[in-house]
Design a protein around this motif. Structure first.
Motif, PDB file in Angstrom:
ATOM      1  N   LEU A 293      63.850  18.695  18.840  1.00 26.59           N
ATOM      2  CA  LEU A 293      62.491  18.772  18.315  1.00 26.59           C
ATOM      3  C   LEU A 293      61.485  18.592  19.439  1.00 26.59           C
ATOM      4  O   LEU A 293      61.559  17.639  20.222  1.00 26.59           O
ATOM      5  CB  LEU A 293      62.291  17.684  17.259  1.00 26.59           C
ATOM      6  CG  LEU A 293      60.905  17.592  16.596  1.00 26.59           C
ATOM      7  CD1 LEU A 293      60.612  18.870  15.820  1.00 26.59           C
ATOM      8  CD2 LEU A 293      60.848  16.377  15.673  1.00 26.59           C
ATOM      9  N   LEU A 294      60.535  19.513  19.518  1.00 28.32           N
ATOM     10  CA  LEU A 294      59.428  19.418  20.464  1.00 28.32           C
ATOM     11  C   LEU A 294      58.159  19.217  19.668  1.00 28.32           C
ATOM     12  O   LEU A 294      57.849  20.010  18.765  1.00 28.32           O
ATOM     13  CB  LEU A 294      59.335  20.694  21.309  1.00 28.32           C
ATOM     14  CG  LEU A 294      58.235  20.725  22.386  1.00 28.32           C
ATOM     15  CD1 LEU A 294      58.476  19.635  23.418  1.00 28.32           C
ATOM     16  CD2 LEU A 294      58.200  22.084  23.072  1.00 28.32           C
ATOM     17  N   LEU A 295      57.425  18.159  19.973  1.00 29.52           N
ATOM     18  CA  LEU A 295      56.265  17.741  19.172  1.00 29.52           C
ATOM     19  C   LEU A 295      54.961  17.978  19.909  1.00 29.52           C
ATOM     20  O   LEU A 295      54.859  17.746  21.112  1.00 29.52           O
ATOM     21  CB  LEU A 295      56.406  16.253  18.828  1.00 29.52           C
ATOM     22  CG  LEU A 295      55.225  15.566  18.148  1.00 29.52           C
ATOM     23  CD1 LEU A 295      54.976  16.168  16.771  1.00 29.52           C
ATOM     24  CD2 LEU A 295      55.482  14.068  18.056  1.00 29.52           C
ATOM     25  N   ALA A 296      53.942  18.432  19.159  1.00 26.51           N
ATOM     26  CA  ALA A 296      52.599  18.581  19.721  1.00 26.51           C
ATOM     27  C   ALA A 296      51.574  18.159  18.676  1.00 26.51           C
ATOM     28  O   ALA A 296      51.736  18.428  17.488  1.00 26.51           O
ATOM     29  CB  ALA A 296      52.345  20.025  20.147  1.00 26.51           C
ATOM     30  N   GLU A 297      50.533  17.469  19.128  1.00 25.88           N
ATOM     31  CA  GLU A 297      49.432  17.066  18.248  1.00 25.88           C
ATOM     32  C   GLU A 297      48.326  18.108  18.354  1.00 25.88           C
ATOM     33  O   GLU A 297      47.844  18.411  19.451  1.00 25.88           O
ATOM     34  CB  GLU A 297      48.899  15.688  18.633  1.00 25.88           C
ATOM     35  CG  GLU A 297      47.826  15.164  17.699  1.00 25.88           C
ATOM     36  CD  GLU A 297      47.375  13.763  18.064  1.00 25.88           C
ATOM     37  OE1 GLU A 297      46.871  13.047  17.181  1.00 25.88           O
ATOM     38  OE2 GLU A 297      47.519  13.379  19.245  1.00 25.88           O
ATOM     39  N   THR A 298      47.945  18.684  17.232  1.00 25.12           N
ATOM     40  CA  THR A 298      46.913  19.730  17.217  1.00 25.12           C
ATOM     41  C   THR A 298      45.879  19.366  16.161  1.00 25.12           C
ATOM     42  O   THR A 298      45.987  19.757  15.008  1.00 25.12           O
ATOM     43  CB  THR A 298      47.528  21.106  16.901  1.00 25.12           C
ATOM     44  OG1 THR A 298      48.257  21.019  15.655  1.00 25.12           O
ATOM     45  CG2 THR A 298      48.506  21.523  17.988  1.00 25.12           C
ATOM     46  N   ASP A 299      44.861  18.614  16.559  1.00 28.62           N
ATOM     47  CA  ASP A 299      43.903  18.089  15.599  1.00 28.62           C
ATOM     48  C   ASP A 299      42.760  19.050  15.280  1.00 28.62           C
ATOM     49  O   ASP A 299      41.904  18.743  14.460  1.00 28.62           O
ATOM     50  CB  ASP A 299      43.338  16.750  16.083  1.00 28.62           C
ATOM     51  CG  ASP A 299      42.685  16.862  17.457  1.00 28.62           C
ATOM     52  OD1 ASP A 299      42.824  17.926  18.102  1.00 28.62           O
ATOM     53  OD2 ASP A 299      42.046  15.883  17.892  1.00 28.62           O
ATOM     54  N   HIS A 300      42.751  20.212  15.919  1.00 24.32           N
ATOM     55  CA  HIS A 300      41.750  21.222  15.574  1.00 24.32           C
ATOM     56  C   HIS A 300      42.284  22.604  15.937  1.00 24.32           C
ATOM     57  O   HIS A 300      43.281  22.728  16.679  1.00 24.32           O
ATOM     58  CB  HIS A 300      40.403  20.957  16.259  1.00 24.32           C
ATOM     59  CG  HIS A 300      40.496  20.786  17.743  1.00 24.32           C
ATOM     60  ND1 HIS A 300      40.559  21.850  18.614  1.00 24.32           N
ATOM     61  CD2 HIS A 300      40.551  19.667  18.517  1.00 24.32           C
ATOM     62  CE1 HIS A 300      40.620  21.401  19.854  1.00 24.32           C
ATOM     63  NE2 HIS A 300      40.634  20.084  19.823  1.00 24.32           N
TER      64      HIS A 300
END
Length: 337
Positions: free
Chosen positions: A99-106
């Motif tokens: 699993l590769l995780l990224a935070e994309t808040d917009h």
């Protein structure tokens, strides 16, 4: 290899050291469910001993198949998303995927992340429903041909596949429970993110319950998501100024709800005799904060596991049994209501 050598251990080295075939070594990393647990344990222990690390990037380029699943979430502060990622990650691990995780808040951030991730050839992508997508993001996803599952969503339209439940129904159900307890002046404490369909659906579910009961549906106050526990206090102050007879608060999250309970303590109000509070998420604090928070358990881990099942079925067979799957929520009754 001699001791102290900087030569990289190969698959052949590992197979020889573990006393198995190169195909068995390959399966231990790519398809662990095909290998007996005792054999896989021996191979992994031997790999650690000789310093073998599989070159998964080279393998995926050679075969055209990646073992990486990318997950994009709007916030790492939200326990619901953390549970979803835990369920997803645990399931993928058992099937030899990472699993590769990224935070994309917009939306702009999501577009940049997608451009980078798709260049790494992920086998699949997990998105969070309700997040606004730019036109460029939609084009990137559609042109990539990569399977996509949207979580926290169980209806059309969706990009490819979806898993979750109705956020509207969950909020309406817990608000209706407050009405059935005899409360007639109930407020909604939400988050001030107009671009978030997730928060708006919950607010509309609350308002629908109020309208069905013939009660005011305009007792709504939106606080910054970053306010944390203070959001509950801010909502109570604002809504009591608007309706001095306020009897209860239905909250967008357990964090906001816990903040409202803390404010009741400061005011010396007994809960639920003087004031009732309902939350959302069934975070760890819900069971610990006095007198115990009534809330919605969203089964985030099961949503993540189901998303993994759907993705891998699509990746490995080219089809999926159902493009939408529902993971039911439960209302957990404690003593705040």
């Amino acid at each position: 290899m001699t001791s102290g050598s900087r030569t990289r251990a190969t698959m052949a080295d590992l197979a020889k050291a573990a006393g198995v075939s190169p195909m068995t070594v390959s399966n231990c990393f790519k398809h662990p469910h095909k290998v007996q647990e005792s054999t896989r344990k021996k191979v992994l222990e031997t790999a650690a001993a000789i310093g073998y690390v599989p070159n998964l990037i080279a393998s995926s380029l050679a075969s055209g198949n990646s073992r990486m699943i990318a997950a994009l979430v709007p916030s790492l502060r939200n326990s619901n998303y953390a549970n979803t990622l835990k369920g997803l990650g645990d399931y993928l691990h058992t099937r030899g995927y990472e699993l590769l995780l990224a935070e994309t808040d917009h939306a702009e951030r999501e577009e940049k992340v997608l451009q980078s991730l798709l260049g790494r050839r992920p086998a699949g992508i997990v998105l969070t429903s309700g997040q606004q997508h730019s036109q460029r993001s939609l084009e990137l996803i559609n042109h990539s041909g990569v399977p996509v599952v949207e979580t926290w969503h169980d209806a059309q339209p969706h990009l490819d596949m979806a898993v979750g439940f109705s956020l509207f129904d969950a909020a309406r159900d817990i608000a209706t429970m407050m009405v059935r307890k005899g409360l007639r002046h109930i407020g909604w404490a939400g988050h001030d993110k107009p671009e978030s369909a997730r928060y708006l659906q919950r607010q509309r579910g609350f308002q629908k319950a109020m309208e069905e009961a013939g009660l005011r549906s305009d007792l709504v106050f939106l606080v910054p998501e970053s306010a944390g526990f203070a959001g509950g206090r801010l909502a109570m102050e604002a809504l009591l100024a608007k309706e001095p007879q306020l009897q209860g608060l239905c909250c967008v999250s357990d964090v906001v709800a816990a903040g409202a309970l803390f404010d009741c303590m400061r005011r010396g109000w007994r809960v639920p005799e003087r004031f009732s509070v309902a939350g959302y998420g069934d975070y760890e604090i819900a069971a610990e904060v006095p007198p115990g928070l009534t809330t919605v358990n969203t089964n985030g881990a099961e949503i993540g596991r189901t998303a993994g099942e759907m993705l891998l079925q699509k990746i490995e067979t080219g089809r999926v049994d159902a493009v939408t799957r529902r993971v039911p929520y439960q209302i957990v009754i404690r003593h705040s209501l």
